[in-house]
Design a protein around this motif. Sequence first.
Motif, PDB file in Angstrom:
ATOM      1  N   LEU A 248       0.819  -1.214   0.000  1.00  0.00           N
ATOM      2  CA  LEU A 248       0.000   0.000   0.000  1.00  0.00           C
ATOM      3  C   LEU A 248       0.850   1.260   0.000  1.00  0.00           C
ATOM      4  CD1 LEU A 248      -2.747  -1.043   2.588  1.00  0.00           C
ATOM      5  CD2 LEU A 248      -3.093  -0.634   0.153  1.00  0.00           C
ATOM      6  N   TYR A 249       1.976   1.214   0.702  1.00  0.00           N
ATOM      7  CA  TYR A 249       2.860   2.371   0.755  1.00  0.00           C
ATOM      8  C   TYR A 249       3.544   2.633  -0.579  1.00  0.00           C
ATOM      9  CZ  TYR A 249       2.882   3.818   5.658  1.00  0.00           C
ATOM     10  OH  TYR A 249       2.532   4.345   6.869  1.00  0.00           O
ATOM     11  N   ASN A 250       3.812   1.571  -1.318  1.00  0.00           N
ATOM     12  CA  ASN A 250       4.649   1.699  -2.508  1.00  0.00           C
ATOM     13  C   ASN A 250       3.884   1.667  -3.824  1.00  0.00           C
ATOM     14  OD1 ASN A 250       6.890   1.609  -0.752  1.00  0.00           O
ATOM     15  ND2 ASN A 250       6.807  -0.624  -0.754  1.00  0.00           N
ATOM     16  N   HIS A 251       2.576   1.388  -3.764  1.00  0.00           N
ATOM     17  CA  HIS A 251       1.790   1.291  -4.992  1.00  0.00           C
ATOM     18  C   HIS A 251       0.471   2.042  -4.792  1.00  0.00           C
ATOM     19  CE1 HIS A 251       4.500  -2.207  -5.113  1.00  0.00           C
ATOM     20  NE2 HIS A 251       4.463  -2.071  -6.430  1.00  0.00           N
ATOM     21  N   PRO A 252       0.352   3.235  -5.345  1.00  0.00           N
ATOM     22  CA  PRO A 252      -0.905   3.991  -5.221  1.00  0.00           C
ATOM     23  C   PRO A 252      -2.096   3.236  -5.817  1.00  0.00           C
ATOM     24  CG  PRO A 252       0.862   5.406  -6.016  1.00  0.00           C
ATOM     25  CD  PRO A 252       1.383   4.005  -6.060  1.00  0.00           C
ATOM     26  N   GLN A 253      -1.849   2.465  -6.860  1.00  0.00           N
ATOM     27  CA  GLN A 253      -2.911   1.682  -7.494  1.00  0.00           C
ATOM     28  C   GLN A 253      -2.802   0.231  -7.038  1.00  0.00           C
ATOM     29  OE1 GLN A 253      -5.258   3.199  -9.305  1.00  0.00           O
ATOM     30  NE2 GLN A 253      -4.180   5.152  -9.047  1.00  0.00           N
ATOM     31  N   TRP A 254      -3.837  -0.286  -6.463  1.00  0.00           N
ATOM     32  CA  TRP A 254      -3.821  -1.665  -5.987  1.00  0.00           C
ATOM     33  C   TRP A 254      -5.235  -2.223  -6.010  1.00  0.00           C
ATOM     34  CZ3 TRP A 254      -6.907  -2.556  -1.737  1.00  0.00           C
ATOM     35  CH2 TRP A 254      -7.314  -1.423  -1.024  1.00  0.00           C
ATOM     36  N   ASP A 255      -5.331  -3.538  -6.022  1.00  0.00           N
ATOM     37  CA  ASP A 255      -6.613  -4.222  -5.868  1.00  0.00           C
ATOM     38  C   ASP A 255      -6.342  -5.577  -5.236  1.00  0.00           C
ATOM     39  OD1 ASP A 255      -5.870  -6.073  -7.939  1.00  0.00           O
ATOM     40  OD2 ASP A 255      -6.512  -4.603  -9.430  1.00  0.00           O
ATOM     41  N   LEU A 256      -7.387  -6.345  -5.019  1.00  0.00           N
ATOM     42  CA  LEU A 256      -7.251  -7.615  -4.310  1.00  0.00           C
ATOM     43  C   LEU A 256      -6.441  -8.646  -5.084  1.00  0.00           C
ATOM     44  CD1 LEU A 256     -10.814  -8.031  -2.742  1.00  0.00           C
ATOM     45  CD2 LEU A 256      -8.726  -7.187  -1.654  1.00  0.00           C
ATOM     46  N   SER A 257      -6.294  -8.451  -6.385  1.00  0.00           N
ATOM     47  CA  SER A 257      -5.515  -9.402  -7.184  1.00  0.00           C
ATOM     48  C   SER A 257      -4.045  -9.024  -7.281  1.00  0.00           C
ATOM     49  CB  SER A 257      -6.106  -9.509  -8.589  1.00  0.00           C
ATOM     50  OG  SER A 257      -6.035  -8.257  -9.253  1.00  0.00           O
ATOM     51  N   SER A 258      -3.655  -7.880  -6.716  1.00  0.00           N
ATOM     52  CA  SER A 258      -2.253  -7.447  -6.769  1.00  0.00           C
ATOM     53  C   SER A 258      -1.362  -8.440  -6.024  1.00  0.00           C
ATOM     54  CB  SER A 258      -2.111  -6.057  -6.143  1.00  0.00           C
ATOM     55  OG  SER A 258      -2.904  -5.102  -6.819  1.00  0.00           O
ATOM     56  N   ILE A 259      -0.222  -8.775  -6.614  1.00  0.00           N
ATOM     57  CA  ILE A 259       0.720  -9.716  -5.997  1.00  0.00           C
ATOM     58  C   ILE A 259       1.581  -8.951  -4.992  1.00  0.00           C
ATOM     59  CG2 ILE A 259       2.596 -11.346  -6.382  1.00  0.00           C
ATOM     60  CD1 ILE A 259      -0.132 -12.223  -7.471  1.00  0.00           C
ATOM     61  N   VAL A 260       1.495  -9.358  -3.741  1.00  0.00           N
ATOM     62  CA  VAL A 260       2.244  -8.666  -2.687  1.00  0.00           C
ATOM     63  C   VAL A 260       3.440  -9.469  -2.198  1.00  0.00           C
ATOM     64  CG1 VAL A 260       0.196  -7.410  -1.910  1.00  0.00           C
ATOM     65  CG2 VAL A 260       0.757  -9.602  -0.851  1.00  0.00           C
ATOM     66  N   LEU A 261       3.480 -10.760  -2.507  1.00  0.00           N
ATOM     67  CA  LEU A 261       4.551 -11.621  -1.985  1.00  0.00           C
ATOM     68  C   LEU A 261       4.763 -12.783  -2.938  1.00  0.00           C
ATOM     69  CD1 LEU A 261       6.460 -12.431   0.431  1.00  0.00           C
ATOM     70  CD2 LEU A 261       4.516 -13.747   1.321  1.00  0.00           C
ATOM     71  N   VAL A 262       6.027 -13.087  -3.195  1.00  0.00           N
ATOM     72  CA  VAL A 262       6.373 -14.287  -3.961  1.00  0.00           C
ATOM     73  C   VAL A 262       7.002 -15.261  -2.981  1.00  0.00           C
ATOM     74  CG1 VAL A 262       7.666 -15.241  -5.888  1.00  0.00           C
ATOM     75  CG2 VAL A 262       6.704 -12.934  -6.059  1.00  0.00           C
ATOM     76  N   ALA A 263       6.191 -16.189  -2.477  1.00  0.00           N
ATOM     77  CA  ALA A 263       6.626 -17.168  -1.491  1.00  0.00           C
ATOM     78  C   ALA A 263       7.263 -18.374  -2.194  1.00  0.00           C
ATOM     79  CB  ALA A 263       5.431 -17.615  -0.651  1.00  0.00           C
ATOM     80  N   PRO A 264       7.974 -19.217  -1.454  1.00  0.00           N
ATOM     81  CA  PRO A 264       8.579 -20.403  -2.072  1.00  0.00           C
ATOM     82  C   PRO A 264       7.567 -21.314  -2.751  1.00  0.00           C
ATOM     83  CG  PRO A 264       9.510 -20.028   0.106  1.00  0.00           C
ATOM     84  CD  PRO A 264       8.370 -19.073  -0.046  1.00  0.00           C
TER      85      PRO A 264
END
Length: 297
Positions: A248-264
Amino acid sequence: MSGTIDTSTSINLQPSDRLRSREPLQSDGLADFIQETLALTKRLFIQLQRRPSTLIAGIVQPLMWLVLFGALFQNAPKGMMGNDLSYGQFLGAGLIVFTAFVGALNAGLPVMFDREFGFLNRLLVAPLASRYSIVAASAIYIVALSFLQTAAIIGVNALMGAGLPSIAGLGVIALIILLLVLGVTALSLGFTFALPGHIELIAVIFVINLPLLFASTALAPLTFMPPWLQMVASLNPLTYAIEPIRYLYNHPQWDLSSIVLVAPWGSVSFGTSLLILVGFAAFTLTAIQPLLKRRLA
């Protein structure tokens, strides 16, 4: 960390309230529950007013971390954390979540002191509409403190150049903190009723506290970690609170499908992180029910 709790604080119940609470619960059962919960919550805030050191320490400590860690890594390459972030900008989300986590983990201490000083027994023999008002009051108190501490960190972080999310983003941060605090508060209360005394509870808090911080993405991204620690961090609920806030801090545009983490084990979207936090809170709240029924019976 909470100190000795003043169990002498009285609960302001009028005589008519006491008489009514002895009657079988009928249509006014919910009103009685709310009145009891508010009275017990007020007692906790009176204790805080008398000893504000808990709130002050809970705000000052993460701000010190923010300033000191930010200064320690101020000369690090700006792209080291990805997305051209400074380390101070990267660290802010981790401190917001960790502060709420620590406060919620300490939620059981006032109840434990009430147990040891005998005040909890007085509540259990009182004609309460529901003894779950004791638990509800603790949850409301911790949530309120967490919001105050979170607001302070967000404000100072903004003054240090990290900026502010949108109004919608701030609302989502509040939701994330609420879900995390409810889950961890339930865990803390479970420890409170399962352990024999405050020494054991404090020991458990110390054992859990820092390992969960370092086994999350609060201080470093997953890409900095060895594979085994990446797997541990991807199982840590703190990670799923930190990464959406950081996004949220780094992307003014976001939605529920936005990828926030690439886990193993794969990519995690914003919505999936929220669902994981909902599941964590629901699991811990459900898991402590049998213990609460036995202890509050």
